[in-house]
Design a protein around this motif. Structure first.
Motif, PDB file in Angstrom:
ATOM      1  N   ASP A 114      12.091   6.880   6.182  1.00 45.21           N
ATOM      2  CA  ASP A 114      13.294   7.309   7.160  1.00 45.21           C
ATOM      3  C   ASP A 114      13.079   6.765   8.598  1.00 45.21           C
ATOM      4  O   ASP A 114      13.797   7.398   9.392  1.00 45.21           O
ATOM      5  CB  ASP A 114      13.136   8.767   6.952  1.00 45.21           C
ATOM      6  N   TYR A 115      12.346   5.805   8.818  1.00 44.99           N
ATOM      7  CA  TYR A 115      12.193   5.289  10.224  1.00 44.99           C
ATOM      8  C   TYR A 115      13.491   4.903  10.939  1.00 44.99           C
ATOM      9  O   TYR A 115      13.731   5.370  12.212  1.00 44.99           O
ATOM     10  CB  TYR A 115      11.171   4.344  10.197  1.00 44.99           C
ATOM     11  N   LEU A 116      14.365   4.275  10.343  1.00 46.60           N
ATOM     12  CA  LEU A 116      15.603   3.849  10.920  1.00 46.60           C
ATOM     13  C   LEU A 116      16.507   4.863  11.278  1.00 46.60           C
ATOM     14  O   LEU A 116      17.146   5.042  12.048  1.00 46.60           O
ATOM     15  CB  LEU A 116      16.443   2.919   9.771  1.00 46.60           C
ATOM     16  N   GLN A 117      16.531   6.034  10.433  1.00 42.59           N
ATOM     17  CA  GLN A 117      17.379   7.216  10.802  1.00 42.59           C
ATOM     18  C   GLN A 117      16.728   7.989  11.688  1.00 42.59           C
ATOM     19  O   GLN A 117      17.340   8.429  12.703  1.00 42.59           O
ATOM     20  CB  GLN A 117      17.577   7.875   9.499  1.00 42.59           C
ATOM     21  N   ASP A 118      15.378   8.294  11.537  1.00 37.69           N
ATOM     22  CA  ASP A 118      14.762   9.108  12.488  1.00 37.69           C
ATOM     23  C   ASP A 118      13.356   8.367  12.773  1.00 37.69           C
ATOM     24  O   ASP A 118      12.298   8.513  12.198  1.00 37.69           O
ATOM     25  CB  ASP A 118      14.502  10.478  11.710  1.00 37.69           C
ATOM     26  N   PRO A 119      13.131   7.544  14.078  1.00 38.77           N
ATOM     27  CA  PRO A 119      11.954   7.001  14.239  1.00 38.77           C
ATOM     28  C   PRO A 119      10.834   7.930  14.693  1.00 38.77           C
ATOM     29  O   PRO A 119       9.824   7.381  14.427  1.00 38.77           O
ATOM     30  CB  PRO A 119      12.409   6.266  15.748  1.00 38.77           C
ATOM     31  N   LYS A 120      11.190   9.154  14.903  1.00 34.78           N
ATOM     32  CA  LYS A 120       9.924   9.978  15.139  1.00 34.78           C
ATOM     33  C   LYS A 120       9.445  10.585  13.846  1.00 34.78           C
ATOM     34  O   LYS A 120       8.428  11.215  13.680  1.00 34.78           O
ATOM     35  CB  LYS A 120      10.422  11.231  16.052  1.00 34.78           C
ATOM     36  N   SER A 121      10.019  10.100  12.683  1.00 37.16           N
ATOM     37  CA  SER A 121       9.406  10.634  11.479  1.00 37.16           C
ATOM     38  C   SER A 121       8.107  10.001  10.944  1.00 37.16           C
ATOM     39  O   SER A 121       7.301  10.497  10.222  1.00 37.16           O
ATOM     40  CB  SER A 121      10.449  10.320  10.150  1.00 37.16           C
ATOM     41  N   PRO A 153       1.009  -1.261   0.167  1.00 37.13           N
ATOM     42  CA  PRO A 153       0.108  -0.178   0.056  1.00 37.13           C
ATOM     43  C   PRO A 153       0.804   1.313  -0.043  1.00 37.13           C
ATOM     44  O   PRO A 153       2.073   1.481   0.438  1.00 37.13           O
ATOM     45  CB  PRO A 153      -0.803  -0.242   1.259  1.00 37.13           C
ATOM     46  N   PRO A 154       0.298   2.354  -0.467  1.00 34.62           N
ATOM     47  CA  PRO A 154       1.157   3.532  -0.637  1.00 34.62           C
ATOM     48  C   PRO A 154       1.647   4.103   0.556  1.00 34.62           C
ATOM     49  O   PRO A 154       2.665   4.975   0.624  1.00 34.62           O
ATOM     50  CB  PRO A 154       0.337   4.698  -1.423  1.00 34.62           C
ATOM     51  N   TYR A 155       1.005   3.752   1.761  1.00 34.17           N
ATOM     52  CA  TYR A 155       1.475   4.548   3.025  1.00 34.17           C
ATOM     53  C   TYR A 155       2.715   4.160   3.585  1.00 34.17           C
ATOM     54  O   TYR A 155       3.577   4.566   4.466  1.00 34.17           O
ATOM     55  CB  TYR A 155       0.349   4.458   4.182  1.00 34.17           C
ATOM     56  N   TYR A 156       3.265   2.834   2.936  1.00 28.37           N
ATOM     57  CA  TYR A 156       4.594   2.541   3.245  1.00 28.37           C
ATOM     58  C   TYR A 156       5.836   3.466   3.300  1.00 28.37           C
ATOM     59  O   TYR A 156       6.712   3.472   3.873  1.00 28.37           O
ATOM     60  CB  TYR A 156       5.138   1.105   2.628  1.00 28.37           C
ATOM     61  N   ARG A 157       5.490   4.718   2.432  1.00 28.31           N
ATOM     62  CA  ARG A 157       6.374   5.586   2.132  1.00 28.31           C
ATOM     63  C   ARG A 157       6.361   6.373   3.245  1.00 28.31           C
ATOM     64  O   ARG A 157       7.716   7.136   3.690  1.00 28.31           O
ATOM     65  CB  ARG A 157       6.066   6.432   0.860  1.00 28.31           C
ATOM     66  N   LEU A 158       5.467   6.626   4.329  1.00 30.88           N
ATOM     67  CA  LEU A 158       5.450   7.284   5.450  1.00 30.88           C
ATOM     68  C   LEU A 158       6.868   6.837   6.498  1.00 30.88           C
ATOM     69  O   LEU A 158       7.095   7.446   7.354  1.00 30.88           O
ATOM     70  CB  LEU A 158       4.253   7.236   5.955  1.00 30.88           C
TER      71      LEU A 158
END
Length: 168
Positions: free
Chosen positions: A18-25, A10-15
């Motif tokens: 950057d989770y590994l670099q910045d978990p708050k993203s 699904p398209p929301y995987y793009r959200l």
């Protein structure tokens, strides 16, 4: 014609790219559902309170009160159900057009049995948890005894080795 084995994500995987670099993203998870909600056309509630038979529009066939003997009531309802099954068989042979009332009575007995069994679920959960904890305690005691036995065996081997070295 080429086809993919699995559909694309699904398209929301793009959200979350950057989770590994910045978990708050990543976006915050949605808040838990409280109260009632609808799922597949059925209305459900998040509270774990068992509604009474009257609230469900079903006639209660067993006695009420805090000192309810579940075993006695379940046996009584089971006997009633067996009797209704025999009566249904008789009616299907003698007067097949009058089966609907017996089926409705059997449905009421089944709902009462189901409700009684569901009211025992908290007790079953507690008993299951106690059993699991007792098994864990038993396994840990066994592990401690095994460690003590191996420690004693290691000490004995060390003492034998020291005695052998002192003997030479």
């Amino acid at each position: 014609m080429a086809t993919a084995t699995y559909p694309p994500p699904p398209p929301y995987y793009r959200l979350y790219k950057d989770y590994l670099q910045d978990p708050k993203s990543a976006p915050e998870p949605p808040p838990p559902i409280e109260g009632t909600y609808v799922c597949f056309g059925g209305s459900y509630t998040t509270s774990d309170i068992l509604p009474s038979l009257e609230e469900q529009g079903v006639r209660q066939l067993y006695s009420k009160g805090p000192n309810l003997d579940f075993k006695k009531e379940l046996r009584s309802l089971n006997g009633d159900l067996q009797l209704h099954i025999l009566e249904l068989a008789d009616i299907l042979i003698e007067r097949p057009s009058q089966y609907a009332r017996r089926v409705e009575e059997m449905s009421t007995v089944f709902k009462n049995l189901h409700h009684l069994l569901n009211s025992l679920r908290p007790h079953q959960a507690r008993a299951t948890l106690i059993h699991i904890l007792e098994i864990q305690i038993q396994r840990r005691k066994q592990a401690v005894e095994d460690i003590k036995r191996r420690r004693d065996e290691a000490r004995r081997l060390l003492n034998e080795s020291l005695a052998t070295l002192d003997g030479h």
